[in-house]
Scaffold this motif. Sequence first.
Motif, PDB file in Angstrom:
ATOM      1  N   GLU A  70       0.809  -1.217   0.000  1.00 36.81           N
ATOM      2  CA  GLU A  70       0.000   0.000   0.000  1.00 36.81           C
ATOM      3  C   GLU A  70       0.848   1.276   0.000  1.00 36.81           C
ATOM      4  O   GLU A  70       1.825   1.391   0.735  1.00 36.81           O
ATOM      5  N   LEU A  71       0.458   2.238  -0.836  1.00 36.60           N
ATOM      6  CA  LEU A  71       1.097   3.552  -0.877  1.00 36.60           C
ATOM      7  C   LEU A  71       0.120   4.585  -0.319  1.00 36.60           C
ATOM      8  O   LEU A  71      -0.797   5.026  -1.000  1.00 36.60           O
ATOM      9  N   THR A  72       0.325   4.938   0.941  1.00 29.03           N
ATOM     10  CA  THR A  72      -0.479   5.968   1.583  1.00 29.03           C
ATOM     11  C   THR A  72       0.123   7.335   1.277  1.00 29.03           C
ATOM     12  O   THR A  72       1.229   7.441   0.734  1.00 29.03           O
ATOM     13  N   ASP A  73      -0.598   8.395   1.656  1.00 30.40           N
ATOM     14  CA  ASP A  73      -0.053   9.750   1.486  1.00 30.40           C
ATOM     15  C   ASP A  73       1.303   9.868   2.169  1.00 30.40           C
ATOM     16  O   ASP A  73       2.257  10.430   1.613  1.00 30.40           O
ATOM     17  N   ALA A  74       1.389   9.335   3.395  1.00 33.69           N
ATOM     18  CA  ALA A  74       2.640   9.445   4.160  1.00 33.69           C
ATOM     19  C   ALA A  74       3.777   8.700   3.470  1.00 33.69           C
ATOM     20  O   ALA A  74       4.918   9.192   3.425  1.00 33.69           O
ATOM     21  N   ARG A  75       3.484   7.542   2.906  1.00 32.37           N
ATOM     22  CA  ARG A  75       4.538   6.770   2.242  1.00 32.37           C
ATOM     23  C   ARG A  75       4.965   7.424   0.938  1.00 32.37           C
ATOM     24  O   ARG A  75       6.148   7.387   0.569  1.00 32.37           O
ATOM     25  N   ILE A  76       4.035   8.024   0.234  1.00 30.68           N
ATOM     26  CA  ILE A  76       4.377   8.744  -1.001  1.00 30.68           C
ATOM     27  C   ILE A  76       5.225   9.965  -0.670  1.00 30.68           C
ATOM     28  O   ILE A  76       6.233  10.243  -1.331  1.00 30.68           O
ATOM     29  N   GLU A  77       4.825  10.686   0.363  1.00 24.23           N
ATOM     30  CA  GLU A  77       5.620  11.841   0.796  1.00 24.23           C
ATOM     31  C   GLU A  77       7.002  11.402   1.267  1.00 24.23           C
ATOM     32  O   GLU A  77       7.997  12.096   1.062  1.00 24.23           O
ATOM     33  N   GLY A  78       7.056  10.209   1.880  1.00 22.94           N
ATOM     34  CA  GLY A  78       8.340   9.659   2.316  1.00 22.94           C
ATOM     35  C   GLY A  78       9.260   9.356   1.145  1.00 22.94           C
ATOM     36  O   GLY A  78      10.476   9.569   1.228  1.00 22.94           O
ATOM     37  N   MET A  79       8.691   8.883   0.029  1.00 22.24           N
ATOM     38  CA  MET A  79       9.496   8.618  -1.164  1.00 22.24           C
ATOM     39  C   MET A  79      10.120   9.915  -1.681  1.00 22.24           C
ATOM     40  O   MET A  79      11.301   9.956  -2.041  1.00 22.24           O
ATOM     41  N   ALA A  80       9.309  10.959  -1.730  1.00 22.39           N
ATOM     42  CA  ALA A  80       9.809  12.250  -2.215  1.00 22.39           C
ATOM     43  C   ALA A  80      10.882  12.798  -1.288  1.00 22.39           C
ATOM     44  O   ALA A  80      11.936  13.299  -1.742  1.00 22.39           O
ATOM     45  N   GLN A  81      10.663  12.705   0.009  1.00 27.23           N
ATOM     46  CA  GLN A  81      11.635  13.192   0.979  1.00 27.23           C
ATOM     47  C   GLN A  81      12.945  12.417   0.878  1.00 27.23           C
ATOM     48  O   GLN A  81      14.037  12.987   0.986  1.00 27.23           O
ATOM     49  N   SER A  82      12.832  11.129   0.630  1.00 28.80           N
ATOM     50  CA  SER A  82      14.021  10.294   0.465  1.00 28.80           C
ATOM     51  C   SER A  82      14.881  10.793  -0.696  1.00 28.80           C
ATOM     52  O   SER A  82      16.104  10.907  -0.578  1.00 28.80           O
ATOM     53  N   LEU A  83      14.244  11.122  -1.817  1.00 22.69           N
ATOM     54  CA  LEU A  83      14.995  11.624  -2.981  1.00 22.69           C
ATOM     55  C   LEU A  83      15.662  12.959  -2.679  1.00 22.69           C
ATOM     56  O   LEU A  83      16.797  13.209  -3.106  1.00 22.69           O
ATOM     57  N   ARG A  84      14.971  13.815  -1.930  1.00 19.50           N
ATOM     58  CA  ARG A  84      15.574  15.111  -1.569  1.00 19.50           C
ATOM     59  C   ARG A  84      16.791  14.919  -0.673  1.00 19.50           C
ATOM     60  O   ARG A  84      17.791  15.641  -0.802  1.00 19.50           O
ATOM     61  N   GLU A  85      16.709  13.956   0.236  1.00 21.12           N
ATOM     62  CA  GLU A  85      17.845  13.693   1.118  1.00 21.12           C
ATOM     63  C   GLU A  85      19.018  13.114   0.338  1.00 21.12           C
ATOM     64  O   GLU A  85      20.177  13.481   0.574  1.00 21.12           O
ATOM     65  N   ILE A  86      18.717  12.221  -0.605  1.00 17.57           N
ATOM     66  CA  ILE A  86      19.784  11.653  -1.436  1.00 17.57           C
ATOM     67  C   ILE A  86      20.450  12.750  -2.264  1.00 17.57           C
ATOM     68  O   ILE A  86      21.675  12.769  -2.435  1.00 17.57           O
ATOM     69  N   ALA A  87      19.654  13.689  -2.768  1.00 14.45           N
ATOM     70  CA  ALA A  87      20.201  14.797  -3.552  1.00 14.45           C
ATOM     71  C   ALA A  87      21.148  15.661  -2.725  1.00 14.45           C
ATOM     72  O   ALA A  87      22.098  16.247  -3.257  1.00 14.45           O
ATOM     73  N   ALA A  88      20.895  15.741  -1.422  1.00 15.86           N
ATOM     74  CA  ALA A  88      21.709  16.599  -0.546  1.00 15.86           C
ATOM     75  C   ALA A  88      23.038  15.954  -0.154  1.00 15.86           C
ATOM     76  O   ALA A  88      23.937  16.634   0.345  1.00 15.86           O
ATOM     77  N   PHE A  89      23.190  14.647  -0.387  1.00 15.13           N
ATOM     78  CA  PHE A  89      24.438  13.973  -0.029  1.00 15.13           C
ATOM     79  C   PHE A  89      25.581  14.406  -0.936  1.00 15.13           C
ATOM     80  O   PHE A  89      25.371  14.786  -2.090  1.00 15.13           O
ATOM     81  N   ASN A  90      26.793  14.293  -0.410  1.00 16.30           N
ATOM     82  CA  ASN A  90      27.965  14.457  -1.259  1.00 16.30           C
ATOM     83  C   ASN A  90      27.986  13.339  -2.293  1.00 16.30           C
ATOM     84  O   ASN A  90      27.622  12.202  -1.986  1.00 16.30           O
ATOM     85  N   ASP A  91      28.394  13.669  -3.501  1.00 19.21           N
ATOM     86  CA  ASP A  91      28.481  12.659  -4.553  1.00 19.21           C
ATOM     87  C   ASP A  91      29.669  11.743  -4.246  1.00 19.21           C
ATOM     88  O   ASP A  91      30.803  12.200  -4.122  1.00 19.21           O
TER      89      ASP A  91
END
Length: 419
Positions: A70-91
Motif C-alpha cells: 500500500e502507498l499511503t499519502d505518508a509513504r508517497i511523501e516519504g518517497m519524495a523526501q528520500s529523494l531530496r535527502e539523497i540529492a543533498a548527499f555528497n556525490d
Amino acid sequence: MNKYIEEMGKKAKIASQKLLTLDTKIKNNALRAIADEIIEKKEEIKAANKIDLENGKKAGLSFALLDRMELTDARIEGMAQSLREIAAFNDPIGEILTGWNHKNGMSIAKKRVPLGVIGMIYESRPNVTIDAAGLCLKSSNAVILRGSENAINSNIYLSRLFSEVGKKVGIPENSVQLIEKPERELVKEMITLNEYIDVLIPRGGKGLKKFMIENATIPVIETGAGVCHVFVDESADIEMALPIIENAKTQRPSTCNSIETVLVHKNIASEILPKLTDMLIKDKVELRYSKEALEIVGNRSDVKLAQDEDFGAEYLDMVMSLKLVDNVEEAICYINEHGTHHSDSIITKNIQNAEKFLNEVDSAAVYLNASTRFSDGGEFGFGGEIGISTQKLHARGPMGVRELTTTKYVIRGNGQIRE
C-alpha cells in the motif's frame, strides 16, 4: 536468451557508460524534480496502487503483503523526501579514498567508482522502485528493476515517472528500466545476464534468496530476509523492555526489521511474561510460546504452543514466537543458529552481557536497549536504502549510495617500466 531482457541489458550498459561522466548538479536537479513530481502526481500514484491492492485482495493476499504494497499519502511523501535527502548527499563518485607515491615517482590513488549495471529484484513494496532508482542515479549506476507482479501497476507508474522527469533534466535514457512483463521466466533470464549486469541485489524473503543462490550466475548481494530477535536478559528493566518489544513487533510487522521471536532469560520470565502477554494480546498479536513459557502464563487459551518450525520462521505479520533461555550464551547461540543475520537486540543493565551479545551475535545490526525497527537506510541517515545486506562481502546492513560503489586504482607515471 530472451530478446526483451537482452535488449534491456544492452541499453543499461550504454546508459552506465554515460552516467560515468554525468555532472553531480544534473543528478541532484533530477532527484529534486522527480521528488516534486511525485508529490504533484500523488493521486495518480494512489490510483495505480489501488488497482494493485484490489487485485491483491481478490487473489487472497495476506494482510502483511497488502500492507507492504500500500502507498499511503505518508509513504508517497516519504518517497519524495528520500529523494531530496539523497540529492543533498555528497556525490561519492570520484572520491579519492587514499593515495601515495611509488618509490619510482608514480602516483597511486584509490578512487570510488560505480558498480555499473545493477539488477534489482524486490517483492511487494513499490516504494522500493523510487528508493532503488534514486540511490542508483546518485551513485551513477544504471539499474534494471524487477518488482513484484502483485504491484505491477504501481511499479510501472513510478518507474515511468522517474525516467520521464529524469530525461527532461538530462539523465541518460534507460538509466532506470523496469521489467514490465509479468512472466516469471524473465527473472531467470535476468539473473544470468552476465554480459550486461554487474551485480544482483534481491530484496525479499527466504524463497527469493534460495532461488538466487541456486540460479544466478552474476555476483549477488543478499538482502531482505529478516528473522529478528529481542533477548530480555536477567537484569533487564521490564518497563523499558515492554515498549521496545511492542514497537519491534507491532509498529509495522510486515517489514524485515520487525522481530519474529523474543527470547527471555528464565530467571525473569515469571515477572515479565504476564505483562508482556497481556500487552501483545491487547495489540492483537498471535502468540506462540515454548512449553516452559506457556506454563508460566498458565496455559492460556489465547496463547498457542509453539512448534519447532515457529523458531526461525519469518512471519512478516502479527505473529510472534517466544522461548526461555538459561543465559546470554544460549541466547547468542540460538540467534546465530535460527536468525538471518539481520537485526537483533538485547535488553539488559549488565555491561558484560551487553558487550558479549554485541560482539558475538553475527548480525548486520545489533542493538542494546533499543528496537530493531531502526535498521533502515532513512533512520541511519542514508536518505533511503536499496536493501539491508545480510551477507559479509562488500556491504553489510542498510545499503546507501556508498554501498553501491566499488573502487579502482589510478596510477600516473611519466615513462616508468618495471625492472
